[in-house]
Design an enzyme around this catalytic site. Structure first.
Site, PDB file in Angstrom:
ATOM      1  N   HIS A   1      -1.139   4.374  -1.459  1.00  0.00           N
ATOM      2  CA  HIS A   1      -2.062   5.239  -0.729  1.00  0.00           C
ATOM      3  C   HIS A   1      -3.031   5.987  -1.717  1.00  0.00           C
ATOM      4  O   HIS A   1      -2.347   6.590  -2.792  1.00  0.00           O
ATOM      5  CB  HIS A   1      -1.933   5.692  -0.113  1.00  0.00           C
ATOM      6  CG  HIS A   1      -1.376   4.971   1.277  1.00  0.00           C
ATOM      7  ND1 HIS A   1      -1.296   4.354   2.076  1.00  0.00           N
ATOM      8  CD2 HIS A   1      -2.242   5.732   2.296  1.00  0.00           C
ATOM      9  CE1 HIS A   1      -0.574   4.332   3.400  1.00  0.00           C
ATOM     10  NE2 HIS A   1      -2.206   4.378   3.319  1.00  0.00           N
TER      11      HIS A   1
ATOM     12  N   ASN B   1       5.759   6.359  -6.890  1.00  0.00           N
ATOM     13  CA  ASN B   1       5.376   7.279  -5.737  1.00  0.00           C
ATOM     14  C   ASN B   1       5.843   7.053  -4.257  1.00  0.00           C
ATOM     15  O   ASN B   1       5.523   8.225  -3.308  1.00  0.00           O
ATOM     16  CB  ASN B   1       4.542   4.894  -4.839  1.00  0.00           C
ATOM     17  CG  ASN B   1       4.090   5.696  -3.490  1.00  0.00           C
ATOM     18  OD1 ASN B   1       2.277   6.068  -3.658  1.00  0.00           O
ATOM     19  ND2 ASN B   1       3.913   4.218  -2.425  1.00  0.00           N
TER      20      ASN B   1
END
Lengths: 358, 358
Positions: B179, B211
């Site tokens: 994201h 991440n």
């Protein structure tokens, strides 16, 4: 189009090694598969793309030729500008992402430059053009008022200073300042030719064996098309294609960045999309050809047709679309209409001219 | 800004080797040089950029703090769309390059998507976003109606099919669908959170160590800014930075492309530009911070401030501009106003949540 086409193009290399040859053969058979059935994507302004299957016979149909009358400029519809959001949220949302634009819209901005003989779109990230479009005709090539020895390479003042490619980036880089719209296509006016010397019309190109040789012969091929077509439009630009690393079998894009600090990307490949118009009247047939050449030494013996690719392959790789408004009924395939081959002529002469001008 | 800054950023690596450390130190000293004197570039619509020297004291001035009232959306001026040429030549010219646009404008088109909690700009060439902008406030983060376990990753139908990043491109690639606007910033509505799951909000990111770890802590840092600032705007996106090859001392950009055929670029780095607004009234001071992190394992011990960079370094590398309309008098430096450091908290908890959601 076969999903593998882009990978195959990516693997293209000018080298004569077995792997490269295999890749080229494989691409060519992809191309043949492509001709038998193809897909046109109709892009809605605000909706998803709708793929429309089109029989191959409609894509490149007919075999009509015309003689070349004096060309007349075609009126141009204004493309719609992209929509930019003014508010980013519904009234009920507790946030307003579009509020950021109060500080300025991030871009990207393509720095479109409209000059006498070319229009360029610039990529502020790679400091290369994205595309450069030109128009040549028998009449425009017949006039010889410009000479490249009167022109000098220039940084483009239409691009904000911090995003400009600089003369010093190219200096001692080992690469030519490679014209995308060739100076030789703009001899009809010294000032038009001078404008081809802005760095926004340049990419770093391998000199010997490419820019000064095979690529120059390819440019000559484009000019020779005007003996058959009354009006020829050419879009030229860089590509950054992935290559499979045999060590781990993964695909990598790798390109040099020249300048100190590094500033201007060295493209791995270049494309030309050629629109050879059979008539200067609106609505005529257009012979389309798309080519991708590696930024590398290419032997003159290599057939130009080896570098022909499906238009959509260039579009996917470049992230651009070149013929979205050209109905399939008006399209023909350039290399089915005319012999796609280079002529290696005036070699010593050309070398001498390049040695002066580059 | 020192010309060497971008090169130094480019050399940034999460590795703890001596070379990387040297590069980071050198970048940090560049940053200090940057603070003493800087340059704002005023971009004219159709003319050359005019560099205006600005004393550093005006760039990050004042030290005022405010408490956090309920945020009010700010009215947004509509940015001017880019000019697209209608005719490419003077009446006297024998050619009309703009005639090409009869066949469609090549682009690039940025596929701006305006969603409840984010606006994204998409790069059709790399099949990644160029930037994604969000807005968070104490009020928006206080509402917890959305849960990521109800969301699913989606291909973005607003992007033409042939330019879309695909779920299958990520499948077994070894990378997370990372994201750019975090799902956790959009808990105020399930549908707003769902919209963060379009692949146009994703980049391939290293999972473990990035991440799911350091990058997640960095996102948490951004959320914690709302305890001090009533309104925080964040622009996030990928970068493709060159690295010097010690073998030939040249700079190369190298990145993997995932998918079969290869389709989605794996960025080498990611940036966030943070606008922490001291007031929700128009014209208030804004604490600005720009960060560049490598797409690689980063030890939690690494100070976040090591990744702070001058805004202009991100702009040059991305080919974007983030604060062209924000007067220097309104700017402060985020990391001078607040401690730019991550908090490694709820680690096991977060890991568990990620294991489910990713």
């Amino acid at each position: 189009m076969s999903k593998a086409t882009i990978a195959v193009i990516a693997a293209m290399s000018a080298g004569a090694g077995a792997a490269a040859t295999a890749a080229l053969y494989s691409m060519r058979s992809e191309k043949k598969a492509e001709v038998t059935t193809t897909t046109t994507t109709v892009v809605a302004t605000k909706g998803p793309a709708v793929p429309v299957p089109v029989p191959a016979s409609q894509v490149f149909s007919g075999n009509q030729t015309t003689t070349a009358p004096v060309p007349v400029p075609v009126p141009v519809p204004v493309p719609s500008p992209p929509a930019i959001p003014t508010t980013g949220s519904s009234p009920a949302a507790p946030v307003n992402p579009a509020g950021l634009f109060e500080y300025g819209f991030p871009g990207p901005i393509a720095d479109l430059a409209t000059r006498q003989a070319l229009i360029s779109s610039y990529d502020r990230r790679t400091k290369n053009p994205q595309w450069v479009v030109e128009h040549i005709t028998p009449a425009s090539l017949a006039v010889r008022d410009g000479d490249r020895k009167n022109s000098t390479f220039l940084e483009d003042p239409l691009i904000p200073e911090k995003f400009q490619a600089k003369l010093k980036d190219y200096f001692r880089s080992g690469y030519d300042r490679g014209h995308q719209v060739p100076a030789a296509d703009c001899k009809w006016s010294q000032s038009a030719m001078d404008e081809t010397f802005y760095l926004s019309n340049m990419c770093p190109q391998v000199g010997d064996g490419f820019n000064r040789d095979y690529w120059a012969h390819f440019e000559d091929f484009c000019r020779r098309l005007t003996t058959r077509y009354p009006s020829v439009r050419i879009v030229t630009g860089p590509l950054y294609l992935p290559k499979r690393d045999p060590a781990d079998n993964k695909w990598y894009v790798k390109y040099e960045v020249i300048g100190n600090p590094p500033n201007v990307a060295v493209p791995t490949h270049f494309y030309k999309v050629i629109f050879a118009e059979e008539s200067t009247a609106p609505g005529g047939k257009v012979a389309l050809g798309a080519f991708v050449l590696p930024n590398a030494v290419i032997p003159n013996e290599k057939p130009l047709s080896d570098f022909e690719v499906p238009l959509e392959a260039v579009e996917r790789a470049a992230g651009l679309e070149f013929a979205s408004k050209l109905p399939v009924q008006r399209r023909k395939r350039l290399c089915a209409e005319t012999s796609c081959s280079i002529v290696v002529k005036e070699y010593a002469e050309r070398q001498k001219a390049f040695a002066k001008g580059k």
